[in-house]
Write an enzyme that holds these catalytic residues in place. Structure first.
Site, PDB file in Angstrom:
ATOM      1  N   ASP A 231      36.280  41.368  40.330  1.00 22.87           N
ATOM      2  CA  ASP A 231      37.323  40.373  40.091  1.00 22.87           C
ATOM      3  C   ASP A 231      37.473  39.441  41.300  1.00 22.87           C
ATOM      4  OD1 ASP A 231      39.241  39.106  38.627  1.00 22.87           O
ATOM      5  OD2 ASP A 231      40.809  40.587  38.990  1.00 22.87           O
TER       6      ASP A 231
ATOM      7  N   ARG B 132      35.249  26.913  39.834  1.00 26.43           N
ATOM      8  CA  ARG B 132      35.280  28.363  39.583  1.00 26.43           C
ATOM      9  C   ARG B 132      33.876  28.965  39.449  1.00 26.43           C
ATOM     10  NH1 ARG B 132      39.184  31.223  37.685  1.00 26.43           N
ATOM     11  NH2 ARG B 132      37.784  32.348  36.299  1.00 26.43           N
TER      12      ARG B 132
ATOM     13  N   ASN C  34      36.477  37.936  27.593  1.00 24.77           N
ATOM     14  CA  ASN C  34      36.063  36.770  28.387  1.00 24.77           C
ATOM     15  C   ASN C  34      35.608  35.576  27.534  1.00 24.77           C
ATOM     16  OD1 ASN C  34      34.677  38.710  31.165  1.00 24.77           O
ATOM     17  ND2 ASN C  34      36.680  37.721  30.980  1.00 24.77           N
TER      18      ASN C  34
ATOM     19  N   ARG D  82      37.931  48.163  42.149  1.00 28.39           N
ATOM     20  CA  ARG D  82      38.348  46.866  41.614  1.00 28.39           C
ATOM     21  C   ARG D  82      38.666  45.949  42.786  1.00 28.39           C
ATOM     22  NH1 ARG D  82      41.466  44.901  36.335  1.00 28.39           N
ATOM     23  NH2 ARG D  82      41.293  42.709  36.825  1.00 28.39           N
TER      24      ARG D  82
HETATM   25  C1  FPP Z   1      35.788  37.979  37.320  1.00 25.20           C
HETATM   26  O1  FPP Z   1      36.281  37.021  38.208  1.00 25.20           O
HETATM   27  C2  FPP Z   1      34.334  37.820  37.152  1.00 25.20           C
HETATM   28  C3  FPP Z   1      33.684  37.638  35.963  1.00 25.20           C
HETATM   29  C4  FPP Z   1      34.349  37.586  34.664  1.00 25.20           C
HETATM   30  C5  FPP Z   1      32.228  37.439  35.911  1.00 25.20           C
HETATM   31  C6  FPP Z   1      31.447  38.381  36.783  1.00 25.20           C
HETATM   32  C7  FPP Z   1      30.029  38.031  36.695  1.00 25.20           C
HETATM   33  C8  FPP Z   1      29.178  38.001  37.738  1.00 25.20           C
HETATM   34  C9  FPP Z   1      29.547  38.337  39.131  1.00 25.20           C
HETATM   35  C10 FPP Z   1      27.764  37.659  37.495  1.00 25.20           C
HETATM   36  C11 FPP Z   1      26.967  38.913  37.278  1.00 25.20           C
HETATM   37  C12 FPP Z   1      25.581  38.564  36.929  1.00 25.20           C
HETATM   38  C13 FPP Z   1      24.688  39.417  36.380  1.00 25.20           C
HETATM   39  C14 FPP Z   1      23.351  38.966  36.037  1.00 25.20           C
HETATM   40  C15 FPP Z   1      25.009  40.794  36.065  1.00 25.20           C
HETATM   41  P1  FPP Z   1      37.324  35.959  37.673  1.00 25.20           P
HETATM   42  O2  FPP Z   1      36.592  34.780  37.183  1.00 25.20           O
HETATM   43  O3  FPP Z   1      38.215  36.607  36.674  1.00 25.20           O
HETATM   44  O4  FPP Z   1      38.113  35.610  38.976  1.00 25.20           O
HETATM   45  P2  FPP Z   1      39.659  35.178  39.074  1.00 25.20           P
HETATM   46  O5  FPP Z   1      40.441  36.373  38.611  1.00 25.20           O
HETATM   47  O6  FPP Z   1      39.835  34.911  40.533  1.00 25.20           O
HETATM   48  O7  FPP Z   1      39.838  33.977  38.214  1.00 25.20           O
END
Ligand code: FPP
Length: 260
Positions: free
Chosen positions: A35, A48, A83, A203
């Protein structure tokens, strides 16, 4: 996007395990809710999606460290069933990112003997990504290194409903009686069938929720929450999580501490 660092089979470049860690009490299986990508980007005045790009690098680092330090399995929450409700541009970016990373990293994963699995409703992913996933899972299925699970279009409740449906179908076919259904039957119908449950859930970014991740499998996991945003998660942050894990008394509902 840089390639995975030099391989774990190359002992000269293997990351040394921090001395503070007790080798005999490492978690066998670590799960991560990655996260804070968006907040990381926002704090730098970036879009983002740049946070997701940086998040890939943090995931590669974490996989490499877990492998080098002797952890047997890493499960990462890459894309939840919830998502899809994000803006279309961000969802498309993530799907394209998964495809690009799979294309660019597969050779390194093979070389490092990583066994990669994607867990979730894979039918709901774009066709091109599904084909890459199938190829990556097939090509690494016999590898003997770390098990790397990527939860994609994954939701814990949906996984449990799917398991219940599959058991019901078997009961209707007369293959098993409803009274005989036990925890082993249910676990065998989950995406994680045959795998050990995570010992440690990490987390990042401070939120204190499970967010529909591995609802069954995390029943006895220790939980480590850090304020570090996922793209900044590094060897130091992983060490902190593992030290925290090693400080816990795992009792699994009993009275005597069980050494992890
Ligand atoms: C949460 O942060 C992150 C995600 C929903 C995406 C995670 C994906 C990756 C790190 C890429 C992984 C790639 C592979 C190939 C496995 P958020 O966007 O919810 O952050 P925020 O809470 O700060 O908005």
């Amino acid at each position: 996007m840089s390639r995975l660092p030099a391989t774990s089979t190359d002992t000269q470049t293997r990351a040394p395990r921090p001395e503070a860690l007790d080798q005999s009490r490492l978690p066998a299986h670590v799960a991560v809710i990655m996260d804070g990508n968006g907040r990381w980007a926002k704090s730098r005045g970036l879009p983002r999606v740049m946070g997701h790009r940086a998040g890939v690098e943090a995931l590669k680092t974490t996989l490499r460290l877990c492998s080098d330090w002797g952890i047997q399995a890493l499960t990462a929450y890459a894309f939840s069933t919830e998502n899809w409700s994000r803006p279309g541009d961000e969802v498309s970016f993530l799907m394209t990112l998964f495809e690009r990373v799979l294309k660019s990293e597969l050779k390194s994963l093979e070389k490092e003997r990583v066994r990669i699995r994607f867990l979730g409703d894979l039918d709901g992913l774009p066709d091109g990504l599904q084909a890459l996933i199938t190829d990556a899972m097939e090509r690494t299925s016999e590898n003997q290194g770390i098990q790397f699970n990527v939860c994609t279009n994954y939701g814990g409740r949906r996984e449990l409903v799917r398991a219940a449906q599959r058991l019901a179908e078997r009961a209707v076919r007369g293959e098993l009686s409803p009274q005989s259904i036990d925890e082993n039957h249910l676990a065998a119908e989950l995406f994680t069938a045959g795998m050990e449950d995570p010992d440690l859930l990490i987390r990042t970014s401070g939120e204190q929720r499970i967010s529909n991740f591995l609802l069954w499998q995390l029943a006895y996991a220790e939980i480590h929450i850090t304020d570090v945003h996922w793209p900044d998660f590094d060897a130091q942050a992983l060490t902190q999580a593992l030290l925290d894990f090693q400080s816990r008394n795992r009792r699994f509902g009993g009275l005597e501490p069980i050494k992890s």
